[in-house]
Scaffold this motif. Structure first.
Motif, PDB file in Angstrom:
ATOM      1  N   LYS A   1      -7.644  12.227   1.384  1.00 20.97           N
ATOM      2  CA  LYS A   1      -6.755  11.362   0.589  1.00 20.97           C
ATOM      3  C   LYS A   1      -5.550  12.153   0.106  1.00 20.97           C
ATOM      4  N   PHE A   2      -4.400  11.526   0.087  1.00 20.04           N
ATOM      5  CA  PHE A   2      -3.192  12.187  -0.403  1.00 20.04           C
ATOM      6  C   PHE A   2      -2.397  11.189  -1.247  1.00 20.04           C
ATOM      7  N   SER A   3      -1.916  11.673  -2.394  1.00 20.41           N
ATOM      8  CA  SER A   3      -1.100  10.822  -3.259  1.00 20.41           C
ATOM      9  C   SER A   3       0.309  11.389  -3.349  1.00 20.41           C
ATOM     10  N   ALA A   4       1.256  10.517  -3.632  1.00 17.28           N
ATOM     11  CA  ALA A   4       2.647  10.967  -3.759  1.00 17.28           C
ATOM     12  C   ALA A   4       3.387  10.025  -4.693  1.00 17.28           C
ATOM     13  N   ARG A   5       4.622  10.406  -5.013  1.00 17.57           N
ATOM     14  CA  ARG A   5       5.433   9.508  -5.862  1.00 17.57           C
ATOM     15  C   ARG A   5       5.908   8.305  -5.058  1.00 17.57           C
ATOM     16  N   ALA A   6       6.094   8.496  -3.772  1.00 18.36           N
ATOM     17  CA  ALA A   6       6.556   7.395  -2.912  1.00 18.36           C
ATOM     18  C   ALA A   6       5.864   7.463  -1.553  1.00 18.36           C
ATOM     19  N   LEU A   7       5.600   6.298  -0.985  1.00 24.55           N
ATOM     20  CA  LEU A   7       5.036   6.226   0.370  1.00 24.55           C
ATOM     21  C   LEU A   7       6.089   5.620   1.299  1.00 24.55           C
ATOM     22  N   VAL A   8       6.228   6.218   2.463  1.00 29.11           N
ATOM     23  CA  VAL A   8       7.192   5.706   3.449  1.00 29.11           C
ATOM     24  C   VAL A   8       6.424   5.372   4.722  1.00 29.11           C
ATOM     25  N   LEU A   9       6.385   4.101   5.064  1.00 30.92           N
ATOM     26  CA  LEU A   9       5.691   3.697   6.293  1.00 30.92           C
ATOM     27  C   LEU A   9       6.671   3.670   7.456  1.00 30.92           C
TER      28      LEU A   9
ATOM     29  N   LEU B   1      -0.074  -2.868   5.400  1.00 36.14           N
ATOM     30  CA  LEU B   1       0.567  -3.617   4.308  1.00 36.14           C
ATOM     31  C   LEU B   1       0.200  -5.096   4.301  1.00 36.14           C
ATOM     32  N   LYS B   2      -0.638  -5.513   5.262  1.00 30.92           N
ATOM     33  CA  LYS B   2      -0.995  -6.929   5.364  1.00 30.92           C
ATOM     34  C   LYS B   2      -1.687  -7.403   4.084  1.00 30.92           C
ATOM     35  N   GLY B   3      -1.238  -8.509   3.540  1.00 31.72           N
ATOM     36  CA  GLY B   3      -1.838  -9.049   2.309  1.00 31.72           C
ATOM     37  C   GLY B   3      -1.395  -8.305   1.065  1.00 31.72           C
ATOM     38  N   LYS B   4      -0.518  -7.311   1.229  1.00 38.21           N
ATOM     39  CA  LYS B   4      -0.062  -6.525   0.070  1.00 38.21           C
ATOM     40  C   LYS B   4       1.442  -6.677  -0.147  1.00 38.21           C
ATOM     41  N   ALA B   5       2.209  -6.338   0.874  1.00 42.74           N
ATOM     42  CA  ALA B   5       3.674  -6.448   0.761  1.00 42.74           C
ATOM     43  C   ALA B   5       4.141  -7.677   1.537  1.00 42.74           C
TER      44      ALA B   5
ATOM     45  N   TRP C   1       8.014   1.762  -5.062  1.00 40.70           N
ATOM     46  CA  TRP C   1       7.819   3.094  -4.487  1.00 40.70           C
ATOM     47  C   TRP C   1       7.195   3.069  -3.085  1.00 40.70           C
ATOM     48  N   ILE C   2       7.211   1.894  -2.453  1.00 36.42           N
ATOM     49  CA  ILE C   2       6.727   1.835  -1.064  1.00 36.42           C
ATOM     50  C   ILE C   2       7.874   1.370  -0.164  1.00 36.42           C
ATOM     51  N   TYR C   3       8.164   2.191   0.832  1.00 35.46           N
ATOM     52  CA  TYR C   3       9.281   1.950   1.736  1.00 35.46           C
ATOM     53  C   TYR C   3       8.758   1.718   3.155  1.00 35.46           C
ATOM     54  N   ALA C   4       9.509   0.964   3.932  1.00 25.85           N
ATOM     55  CA  ALA C   4       9.184   0.805   5.366  1.00 25.85           C
ATOM     56  C   ALA C   4      10.469   1.038   6.148  1.00 25.85           C
ATOM     57  N   ILE C   5      10.365   1.860   7.192  1.00 23.11           N
ATOM     58  CA  ILE C   5      11.565   2.244   7.945  1.00 23.11           C
ATOM     59  C   ILE C   5      11.312   2.105   9.453  1.00 23.11           C
ATOM     60  N   GLY C   6      12.395   2.175  10.218  1.00 18.24           N
ATOM     61  CA  GLY C   6      12.276   2.143  11.677  1.00 18.24           C
ATOM     62  C   GLY C   6      11.915   0.766  12.199  1.00 18.24           C
ATOM     63  N   ASP C   7      11.372   0.733  13.411  1.00 23.64           N
ATOM     64  CA  ASP C   7      11.053  -0.535  14.085  1.00 23.64           C
ATOM     65  C   ASP C   7      10.130  -1.419  13.251  1.00 23.64           C
ATOM     66  N   LEU C   8       9.281  -0.813  12.449  1.00 25.15           N
ATOM     67  CA  LEU C   8       8.323  -1.560  11.630  1.00 25.15           C
ATOM     68  C   LEU C   8       9.000  -2.612  10.752  1.00 25.15           C
ATOM     69  N   ALA C   9      10.244  -2.323  10.362  1.00 23.24           N
ATOM     70  CA  ALA C   9      10.947  -3.216   9.441  1.00 23.24           C
ATOM     71  C   ALA C   9      12.246  -3.725  10.060  1.00 23.24           C
ATOM     72  N   ASN C  10      12.388  -3.586  11.365  1.00 25.98           N
ATOM     73  CA  ASN C  10      13.674  -3.919  11.970  1.00 25.98           C
ATOM     74  C   ASN C  10      13.530  -4.620  13.318  1.00 25.98           C
ATOM     75  N   PRO C  11      13.209  -5.920  13.295  1.00 25.50           N
ATOM     76  CA  PRO C  11      13.083  -6.625  14.575  1.00 25.50           C
ATOM     77  C   PRO C  11      14.430  -6.829  15.262  1.00 25.50           C
ATOM     78  N   VAL C  12      15.514  -6.697  14.515  1.00 27.78           N
ATOM     79  CA  VAL C  12      16.836  -6.984  15.086  1.00 27.78           C
ATOM     80  C   VAL C  12      17.377  -5.796  15.892  1.00 27.78           C
ATOM     81  N   SER C  13      17.185  -4.583  15.389  1.00 27.31           N
ATOM     82  CA  SER C  13      17.732  -3.408  16.081  1.00 27.31           C
ATOM     83  C   SER C  13      16.661  -2.322  16.224  1.00 27.31           C
ATOM     84  N   PRO C  14      15.666  -2.561  17.079  1.00 30.09           N
ATOM     85  CA  PRO C  14      14.631  -1.546  17.270  1.00 30.09           C
ATOM     86  C   PRO C  14      15.144  -0.419  18.161  1.00 30.09           C
ATOM     87  N   THR C  15      15.929   0.453  17.576  1.00 28.57           N
ATOM     88  CA  THR C  15      16.579   1.522  18.335  1.00 28.57           C
ATOM     89  C   THR C  15      16.364   2.862  17.643  1.00 28.57           C
ATOM     90  N   ILE C  16      16.580   3.918  18.404  1.00 25.03           N
ATOM     91  CA  ILE C  16      16.375   5.267  17.874  1.00 25.03           C
ATOM     92  C   ILE C  16      17.376   5.543  16.758  1.00 25.03           C
TER      93      ILE C  16
END
Ligand SMILES: Cc1cc2nc3c(=O)[nH]c(=O)nc-3n(C[C@H](O)[C@H](O)[C@H](O)COP(=O)(O)OP(=O)(O)OC[C@H]3O[C@@H](n4cnc5c(N)ncnc54)[C@H](O)[C@@H]3O)c2cc1C
Length: 311
Positions: A105-113, A250-254, A274-289
């Motif tokens: 288990k690991f805790s932090a001030r912020a989680l980035v998915l 994040l299902k049922g949570k965010a 304090w929970i962030y989501a980045i990249g393709d996970l949160a971007n159906p419009v521009s799933p690019t590098i």
């Protein structure tokens, strides 16, 4: 076992372009972070790109592996902060804790998915059974194995049509099977595929089963245009019917959209503090590098600012 004897600022889940960039920016801004990657090495989808990448500014990469090498060449801390073969199986969105497969288990001030997307499956008999036995993983990588063969490509988008063109260089016939009347790929791919004399299209059809012996030799179809069930003799099959987000944590949570993508604001903040989501996970419009990398930088800059403000 990973040591965690210091309080972390950020835990990043997923080591693709978005997670790698987030990790890089944590180092740059003096944030203590750990990145957990389910695979044996970071890089995510980059390792599935076998064509040249000509749309990442400043770099003309021969392949995803090439771009990965260049990405990681300036992530000197990769062995210190990024931990592979560590699949996050659960997160506590209140305690900001992640649980890794095996129980760490690991805790932090912020989680980035930054868990990206996975290929959508047809969900039909034979689909798992014939993987590697006629069901191709990549048209580009396995194009030569298609020499003189009949290959069915299922799907109507960019990936399906681009692969159909690539495979048609070697295959005897390529049959593109798609559910709707229209193709959804960009016009240039459609034009290239239509110009090939050995590429055929079967519209308004649905593959319902994949059969064979040692390897695939037939698919069963519902041909909606003709109003009948039918079969096609093939040697190989490539399924490219899109992707779905790895948002189960994040299902049922965010808040998620109808397709399961995480809803975020312009800084990558989810509906949970304090929970962030980045990249393709949160971007159906521009799933690019480039978008994935940019969103990683943005989220970490925002977290650094908020941590400073909260002190
Ligand atoms: C064939 C192909 C060609 C492409 N061509 C281009 C192109 O030319 N230009 C372009 O810009 N983009 C291209 N892309 C898209 C690009 O690769 C993606 O947009 C980019 O990789 C997204 O980065 P990401 O970090 O958001 O997600 P991903 O690259 O999907 O990485 C997510 C990572 O998270 C990990 N993960 C998932 N769940 C967990 C978990 N529970 N715990 C820990 N780790 C987890 C995964 O193992 C993976 O490593 C292409 C993609 C493919 C497949």
């Amino acid at each position: 076992m990973v040591r965690n004897d210091q309080k972390l600022d950020v835990v990043i889940i997923g080591g693709g372009p978005a997670g790698l960039t987030a990790s890089l920016w944590c180092r740059d801004l003096g944030l203590r972070s750990m990145t957990f990657e389910a695979g044996a090495r970071p890089g995510g989808q980059l390792h599935r790109i076998y064509n040249p990448i000509n749309n990442y500014p400043g770099i003309l990469a021969d392949s995803g592996d090439d771009l990965y090498e260049r990405f990681t060449s300036n992530i000197a801390h990769i062995d210190e902060d990024i931990f592979c073969d560590r699949s996050v199986v659960k997160i506590d969105t209140e305690d900001l804790t992640v649980i890794i497969h095996g129980g760490e288990k690991f805790s932090a001030r912020a989680l980035v998915l930054a868990t990206g997307v996975r290929r959508r499956k047809l969900g039909i008999p034979g689909e798992d059974e014939f993987v590697g036995r006629g069901i191709l993983g990549s048209g580009a990588k396995e194009r030569r194995t298609a020499a003189g063969r009949v290959v069915a490509v299922v799907g109507s988008g960019d990936a399906a049509l681009e692969n159909a063109v690539i495979l048609s260089e070697h295959a005897e016939r390529v049959i593109v099977i798609h559910r709707r009347k229209e193709l959804s790929a960009r016009p240039s791919f459609v034009e290239q595929a239509a110009a090939r004399s050995n590429v055929e299209f079967v519209a308004e059809a649905e593959v319902t089963a994949i059969t064979g012996g040692e390897s695939v030799n037939k698919i069963e179809l519902i041909d909606r245009a003709a109003g009948r069930e039918t079969t096609l003799d093939i040697d190989m099959l490539l399924i490219r019917i899109g992707v779905e987000p790895n948002s189960d944590l994040l299902k049922g949570k965010a808040e998620l959209d109808n397709a399961g993508y995480v809803r975020v604001d312009s800084l990558g903040r989810t509906s949970l503090p304090w929970i962030y989501a980045i990249g393709d996970l949160a971007n159906p419009v521009s799933p690019t590098i480039v978008s994935a990398a940019g969103s990683g930088a943005t989220a970490i800059k925002a977290i650094a600012r908020d941590i400073l403000a909260a002190r």
